[in-house]
Design a protein around this motif. Structure first.
Motif, PDB file in Angstrom:
ATOM      1  N   LYS A  77       9.131   9.576  24.821  1.00  0.00           N
ATOM      2  CA  LYS A  77       8.969  10.576  25.886  1.00  0.00           C
ATOM      3  C   LYS A  77       8.697  11.952  25.295  1.00  0.00           C
ATOM      4  O   LYS A  77       7.852  12.698  25.799  1.00  0.00           O
ATOM      5  CB  LYS A  77      10.215  10.617  26.773  1.00  0.00           C
ATOM      6  CG  LYS A  77      10.296   9.477  27.745  1.00  0.00           C
ATOM      7  CD  LYS A  77      11.501   9.623  28.664  1.00  0.00           C
ATOM      8  CE  LYS A  77      11.545   8.519  29.699  1.00  0.00           C
ATOM      9  NZ  LYS A  77      12.683   8.668  30.606  1.00  0.00           N
ATOM     10  N   ALA A  78       9.411  12.289  24.219  1.00  0.00           N
ATOM     11  CA  ALA A  78       9.190  13.578  23.567  1.00  0.00           C
ATOM     12  C   ALA A  78       7.766  13.657  23.020  1.00  0.00           C
ATOM     13  O   ALA A  78       7.087  14.683  23.156  1.00  0.00           O
ATOM     14  CB  ALA A  78      10.212  13.789  22.451  1.00  0.00           C
ATOM     15  N   LEU A  79       7.315  12.578  22.402  1.00  0.00           N
ATOM     16  CA  LEU A  79       5.950  12.539  21.877  1.00  0.00           C
ATOM     17  C   LEU A  79       4.932  12.684  23.012  1.00  0.00           C
ATOM     18  O   LEU A  79       3.943  13.412  22.888  1.00  0.00           O
ATOM     19  CB  LEU A  79       5.714  11.233  21.107  1.00  0.00           C
ATOM     20  CG  LEU A  79       4.307  11.032  20.535  1.00  0.00           C
ATOM     21  CD1 LEU A  79       3.972  12.140  19.545  1.00  0.00           C
ATOM     22  CD2 LEU A  79       4.197   9.663  19.886  1.00  0.00           C
ATOM     23  N   LYS A 126       4.764  16.253  24.065  1.00  0.00           N
ATOM     24  CA  LYS A 126       4.039  17.049  23.078  1.00  0.00           C
ATOM     25  C   LYS A 126       2.538  16.798  23.185  1.00  0.00           C
ATOM     26  O   LYS A 126       1.731  17.736  23.167  1.00  0.00           O
ATOM     27  CB  LYS A 126       4.525  16.724  21.667  1.00  0.00           C
ATOM     28  CG  LYS A 126       3.858  17.584  20.601  1.00  0.00           C
ATOM     29  CD  LYS A 126       4.214  17.133  19.207  1.00  0.00           C
ATOM     30  CE  LYS A 126       3.543  17.946  18.134  1.00  0.00           C
ATOM     31  NZ  LYS A 126       2.127  18.175  18.308  1.00  0.00           N
ATOM     32  N   LEU A 127       2.150  15.542  23.305  1.00  0.00           N
ATOM     33  CA  LEU A 127       0.728  15.215  23.415  1.00  0.00           C
ATOM     34  C   LEU A 127       0.130  15.796  24.689  1.00  0.00           C
ATOM     35  O   LEU A 127      -1.022  16.264  24.688  1.00  0.00           O
ATOM     36  CB  LEU A 127       0.526  13.700  23.358  1.00  0.00           C
ATOM     37  CG  LEU A 127       0.814  13.041  22.002  1.00  0.00           C
ATOM     38  CD1 LEU A 127       0.713  11.521  22.129  1.00  0.00           C
ATOM     39  CD2 LEU A 127      -0.117  13.561  20.931  1.00  0.00           C
ATOM     40  N   GLU A 128       0.901  15.773  25.765  1.00  0.00           N
ATOM     41  CA  GLU A 128       0.409  16.344  27.021  1.00  0.00           C
ATOM     42  C   GLU A 128       0.209  17.854  26.868  1.00  0.00           C
ATOM     43  O   GLU A 128      -0.792  18.402  27.329  1.00  0.00           O
ATOM     44  CB  GLU A 128       1.406  16.044  28.147  1.00  0.00           C
ATOM     45  CG  GLU A 128       0.883  16.391  29.516  1.00  0.00           C
ATOM     46  CD  GLU A 128       1.814  15.912  30.611  1.00  0.00           C
ATOM     47  OE1 GLU A 128       1.949  16.657  31.591  1.00  0.00           O
ATOM     48  OE2 GLU A 128       2.384  14.826  30.483  1.00  0.00           O
ATOM     49  N   SER A 129       1.160  18.495  26.207  1.00  0.00           N
ATOM     50  CA  SER A 129       1.039  19.930  25.966  1.00  0.00           C
ATOM     51  C   SER A 129      -0.179  20.224  25.085  1.00  0.00           C
ATOM     52  O   SER A 129      -0.953  21.155  25.362  1.00  0.00           O
ATOM     53  CB  SER A 129       2.320  20.437  25.298  1.00  0.00           C
ATOM     54  OG  SER A 129       2.173  21.781  24.916  1.00  0.00           O
ATOM     55  N   ASP A 130      -0.343  19.442  24.026  1.00  0.00           N
ATOM     56  CA  ASP A 130      -1.512  19.608  23.150  1.00  0.00           C
ATOM     57  C   ASP A 130      -2.807  19.398  23.928  1.00  0.00           C
ATOM     58  O   ASP A 130      -3.782  20.135  23.743  1.00  0.00           O
ATOM     59  CB  ASP A 130      -1.452  18.627  21.974  1.00  0.00           C
ATOM     60  CG  ASP A 130      -0.328  18.943  20.994  1.00  0.00           C
ATOM     61  OD1 ASP A 130       0.277  20.030  21.102  1.00  0.00           O
ATOM     62  OD2 ASP A 130      -0.050  18.081  20.128  1.00  0.00           O
TER      63      ASP A 130
END
Length: 161
Positions: free
Chosen positions: A76-78, A81-85
Motif C-alpha cells: 500500500k505504501a508503494l 508513492k507510485l501514485e504520487s510519482d
C-alpha cells in the motif's frame, strides 16, 4: 484456540472422573477402573499431542497473518508513492506541453513577422470563434423554440378542457 479450549475442558472432565474412580471400588470394579484409567490416560496423551499440534498450527497461522499484513502495508505504501510519482509526472508533462505550445506560438509569431498580419490573424480567429458561438446560440434557440411549441401544443388540449 476454540478447539484447544474444548480439548482442555474434555481433559479436565476425564481427569476428574479418574480421580473419582481412584477413590472408591475393589475387585472387579478395580480392574474395570484400571482399564478405564489406562484408556483415559491414553486418550489424555492423544489429546495433549493434539493440543500441541493445534497450538503449533495456530502460531504458524498467526505468523503467516502477520507477515501478510506487513507485506500488504508495504504494498500500500508503494502504491501511494507510485501514485504520487505518477501525479507529479502528469504535472511535469502538462508543464512541458504548455512550454512547447508557448514556444510554437512564439515561432509562429516570428515567422509571420508583420504585426498587421498577426493582428489580422488574431482578429480572424476571434471572428471565427464568435461566429461559431453565434451559430451554436442560434441552434440552441431553435431547439428551445421547438420545445416551447411542443409544450404549448401539449397544453392546448388541457386549456380547452
Amino acid at each position: 484456540e476454540n478447539k484447544i479450549a474444548q480439548l482442555e475442558s474434555a481433559l479436565k472432565v476425564k481427569e476428574d472422573a479418574i480421580s473419582d474412580l481412584k477413590v472408591g471400588g475393589t475387585g472387579r470394579d478395580a480392574r474395570y477402573l484400571r482399564d478405564e484409567i489406562r484408556t483415559l490416560e491414553t486418550e489424555n496423551e492423544r489429546l495433549q499431542r493434539e493440543v500441541k499440534d493445534l497450538s503449533g498450527e495456530a502460531i504458524a497461522s498467526r505468523e503467516a497473518v502477520d507477515k501478510t499484513t506487513h507485506e500488504l502495508m508495504e504494498h500500500k505504501a508503494l502504491a501511494r508513492k507510485l501514485e504520487s510519482d505518477n501525479d507529479q509526472l502528469r504535472k511535469d508533462i502538462l508543464d512541458l506541453k504548455n512550454q512547447m505550445d508557448a514556444q510554437r506560438e512564439a515561432l509562429l509569431l516570428k515567422r509571420e513577422g508583420d504585426e498587421g498580419r498577426i493582428m489580422k490573424r488574431l482578429q480572424t480567429e476571434e471572428q471565427s470563434r464568435y461566429l461559431g458561438e453565434n451559430q451554436e446560440l442560434r441552434e440552441a434557440n431553435e431547439q428551445l423554440k421547438d420545445q416551447i411549441e411542443s409544450i404549448c401544443s401539449k397544453l392546448e388540449p388541457a386549456n380547452t378542457e
